[in-house]
Write a protein that holds these residues in place. Structure first.
Motif, PDB file in Angstrom:
ATOM      1  N   VAL A  86       0.976  -1.232  -0.070  1.00  0.00           N
ATOM      2  CA  VAL A  86      -0.332   0.332  -0.208  1.00  0.00           C
ATOM      3  C   VAL A  86       0.901   1.200  -0.289  1.00  0.00           C
ATOM      4  O   VAL A  86       0.540   2.289  -0.745  1.00  0.00           O
ATOM      5  CB  VAL A  86      -0.863   0.175   1.378  1.00  0.00           C
ATOM      6  CG1 VAL A  86      -1.629   1.729   1.146  1.00  0.00           C
ATOM      7  CG2 VAL A  86      -1.864  -1.477   0.995  1.00  0.00           C
ATOM      8  N   LEU A  87       1.505   1.533   1.273  1.00  0.00           N
ATOM      9  CA  LEU A  87       2.545   2.347   1.149  1.00  0.00           C
ATOM     10  C   LEU A  87       3.505   2.897  -0.297  1.00  0.00           C
ATOM     11  O   LEU A  87       3.112   3.997  -0.967  1.00  0.00           O
ATOM     12  CB  LEU A  87       3.388   2.087   1.975  1.00  0.00           C
ATOM     13  CG  LEU A  87       4.406   3.524   2.196  1.00  0.00           C
ATOM     14  CD1 LEU A  87       4.047   4.227   2.582  1.00  0.00           C
ATOM     15  CD2 LEU A  87       5.842   3.091   3.982  1.00  0.00           C
ATOM     16  N   GLN A  88       4.314   1.761  -0.668  1.00  0.00           N
ATOM     17  CA  GLN A  88       4.983   1.795  -1.989  1.00  0.00           C
ATOM     18  C   GLN A  88       3.703   2.124  -3.029  1.00  0.00           C
ATOM     19  O   GLN A  88       4.614   2.934  -4.094  1.00  0.00           O
ATOM     20  CB  GLN A  88       5.354   0.657  -2.068  1.00  0.00           C
ATOM     21  CG  GLN A  88       6.645   0.108  -1.321  1.00  0.00           C
ATOM     22  CD  GLN A  88       7.390  -0.912  -0.978  1.00  0.00           C
ATOM     23  OE1 GLN A  88       6.794  -1.578  -2.337  1.00  0.00           O
ATOM     24  NE2 GLN A  88       8.077  -1.914  -0.541  1.00  0.00           N
ATOM     25  N   SER A 223       1.628  -3.627 -10.870  1.00  0.00           N
ATOM     26  CA  SER A 223       2.451  -3.078  -9.730  1.00  0.00           C
ATOM     27  C   SER A 223       1.909  -3.508  -8.344  1.00  0.00           C
ATOM     28  O   SER A 223       2.528  -4.599  -8.067  1.00  0.00           O
ATOM     29  CB  SER A 223       1.932  -1.608  -9.998  1.00  0.00           C
ATOM     30  OG  SER A 223       1.393  -1.072  -9.695  1.00  0.00           O
ATOM     31  N   ILE A 224       0.613  -3.855  -8.472  1.00  0.00           N
ATOM     32  CA  ILE A 224       0.079  -4.512  -7.134  1.00  0.00           C
ATOM     33  C   ILE A 224       0.527  -5.645  -6.801  1.00  0.00           C
ATOM     34  O   ILE A 224       1.279  -6.188  -5.758  1.00  0.00           O
ATOM     35  CB  ILE A 224      -0.786  -3.854  -6.342  1.00  0.00           C
ATOM     36  CG1 ILE A 224      -1.151  -2.520  -6.609  1.00  0.00           C
ATOM     37  CG2 ILE A 224      -1.474  -4.369  -5.021  1.00  0.00           C
ATOM     38  CD1 ILE A 224      -2.375  -2.185  -6.226  1.00  0.00           C
ATOM     39  N   ILE A 225       0.423  -6.499  -7.795  1.00  0.00           N
ATOM     40  CA  ILE A 225       0.598  -8.191  -7.757  1.00  0.00           C
ATOM     41  C   ILE A 225       1.742  -8.449  -8.217  1.00  0.00           C
ATOM     42  O   ILE A 225       2.494  -9.331  -6.371  1.00  0.00           O
ATOM     43  CB  ILE A 225      -0.375  -8.757  -8.920  1.00  0.00           C
ATOM     44  CG1 ILE A 225      -1.352  -8.205  -8.314  1.00  0.00           C
ATOM     45  CG2 ILE A 225       0.204 -10.291  -8.502  1.00  0.00           C
ATOM     46  CD1 ILE A 225      -2.009  -8.821  -7.342  1.00  0.00           C
ATOM     47  N   MET A 226       2.606  -7.551  -8.541  1.00  0.00           N
ATOM     48  CA  MET A 226       3.796  -8.255  -8.579  1.00  0.00           C
ATOM     49  C   MET A 226       4.592  -7.489  -7.375  1.00  0.00           C
ATOM     50  O   MET A 226       5.602  -8.627  -6.331  1.00  0.00           O
ATOM     51  CB  MET A 226       4.975  -7.675 -10.003  1.00  0.00           C
ATOM     52  CG  MET A 226       4.507  -7.693 -11.321  1.00  0.00           C
ATOM     53  SD  MET A 226       4.859  -6.701 -12.112  1.00  0.00           S
ATOM     54  CE  MET A 226       6.877  -6.959 -11.878  1.00  0.00           C
ATOM     55  N   ARG A 227       4.385  -6.557  -7.019  1.00  0.00           N
ATOM     56  CA  ARG A 227       4.686  -5.833  -5.282  1.00  0.00           C
ATOM     57  C   ARG A 227       4.215  -7.480  -3.898  1.00  0.00           C
ATOM     58  O   ARG A 227       4.973  -7.582  -3.315  1.00  0.00           O
ATOM     59  CB  ARG A 227       4.405  -4.652  -4.875  1.00  0.00           C
ATOM     60  CG  ARG A 227       5.529  -3.567  -6.463  1.00  0.00           C
ATOM     61  CD  ARG A 227       6.712  -4.013  -5.303  1.00  0.00           C
ATOM     62  NE  ARG A 227       6.955  -3.886  -3.875  1.00  0.00           N
ATOM     63  CZ  ARG A 227       8.355  -5.422  -3.405  1.00  0.00           C
ATOM     64  NH1 ARG A 227       8.925  -5.714  -4.063  1.00  0.00           N
ATOM     65  NH2 ARG A 227       9.041  -5.020  -2.214  1.00  0.00           N
ATOM     66  N   LEU A 228       2.932  -7.613  -4.010  1.00  0.00           N
ATOM     67  CA  LEU A 228       2.494  -8.197  -2.622  1.00  0.00           C
ATOM     68  C   LEU A 228       3.593  -9.711  -2.918  1.00  0.00           C
ATOM     69  O   LEU A 228       4.101 -10.619  -2.263  1.00  0.00           O
ATOM     70  CB  LEU A 228       1.260  -9.027  -4.116  1.00  0.00           C
ATOM     71  CG  LEU A 228       0.908  -9.560  -2.371  1.00  0.00           C
ATOM     72  CD1 LEU A 228       0.780  -9.218  -0.991  1.00  0.00           C
ATOM     73  CD2 LEU A 228      -1.092 -10.155  -2.896  1.00  0.00           C
TER      74      LEU A 228
END
Length: 316
Positions: A86-88, A223-228
């Motif tokens: 969330v922050l990133q 981007s969200i799923i890759m970071r997750l």
């Protein structure tokens, strides 16, 4: 049909247009089968066999549950994944929107923002570890700016404080990569849609919410799923900065059992079982990504047009 004609027919069948793609992929398939699939199957076998090689369905999972740090490792991993993603994401979106405006000195800001991407994980760990020690550069700067009176003992952080410290370091490191994905998505936003929204009386926030965000949805999802997925596998920064067992994570526990206590049957089984559990979690996240992105990628510009109609109706 003579023998030569039969050989030529067989040769044509093997090297037909339909078979060429499969033949080109064959070396890669063999490589992954030998160096990836076989080790994975061997690891799965270890998860479901006991020390004597007999089949056990939940024996190793019960052994894993008895570990003192498995609970904190799961909790820390979940906390890290949720907060860091969330922050990133919000920081990356803010920077992406700012840099897409191409204002004066935007190239300089882009260059500064991209610096963490050029630093290897080992160098990142060294940089922050030398800064987090009592006499490190962080305390030196803070004291020099008269923001603190005495050095802060960062390396003494424990529990959630240590988790948030790792989150800050990871955010500094990976936010630029998320930012690049979002900037690429912003390039696909048609200027005509935004100009039309302004023409119909929409303000900047309405335009951003109803025009830009729907078009940016595929990039946001990616981007969200890759970071997750990457956040679930975090361990290197925690280990290299704070050491083993200070901030236990799932993958940190795997590295601990492999590197810190090798040669013990129990540690080997725990490492394989934790690897299997982490793989299942990552696999579930990947499946969710594929299902969500399948619908998100199609017709983004059409969605922008529908949102434009919505803005037009709301402006009336």
């Amino acid at each position: 049909m003579n023998e030569n004609d039969s050989k030529q027919t067989t040769k044509k069948a093997i090297f037909s247009k339909k078979s060429i793609p499969y033949l080109l992929l064959l070396p890669a398939f063999l490589f992954y089968a030998v160096f990836w699939l076989l080790p994975v199957l061997s690891g799965v076998k270890e998860v479901f066999t006991d020390f004597d090689g007999n089949f056990t369905l939940l024996g190793n999972f019960k052994l894993m549950a008895q570990s003192d740090l498995i609970g904190p490792a799961i909790f820390n991993t979940a906390t890290f994944a949720a907060v860091s993603v969330v922050l990133q994401y919000f920081l990356a979106l803010l920077l992406a929107v700012l840099l897409s405006r191409k204002f004066k000195s935007s190239k300089l800001l882009m260059f500064i923002s991209m610096i963490p991407m050029a630093i290897t994980p080992t160098a990142v760990a060294i940089l922050w570890k030398t800064g987090l020690v009592r006499d490190g550069w962080i305390n030196t700067v803070l004291i020099g700016l008269h923001l603190i009176d005495k050095p802060i003992v960062f390396m003494g952080a424990e529990g959630l404080s240590a988790v948030f410290l790792i989150i800050l370091i990871d955010t500094w490191t990976v936010t630029p990569s998320v930012m690049i994905i979002l900037i690429a998505g912003l390039q696909g936003v048609q200027r005509e849609l935004k100009e039309a929204a302004y023409l119909f009386g929409a303000n900047k926030w309405q335009t951003f919410k109803d025009i830009v965000i729907p078009i940016l949805k595929p990039s946001i999802t990616t981007s969200i799923i890759m970071r997750l997925i990457a956040a679930i596998q975090v361990w290197s920064i925690a280990v290299m900065v704070l050491g083993y067992s200070k901030v236990p994570f799932l993958v940190e526990r795997i590295a601990f059992y492999v590197e810190a206590v090798p040669g013990v049957n129990t540690s080997q089984k725990l490492a394989f079982t934790l690897s299997f559990l982490t793989t299942l979690i990552v696999l579930c996240a990947t499946v969710v990504y594929l299902k969500v992105s399948k619908g998100a990628g199609a017709g983004s510009h059409e969605k922008g047009g529908k949102r434009l109609a919505k803005v037009k109706e709301a402006a009336k």
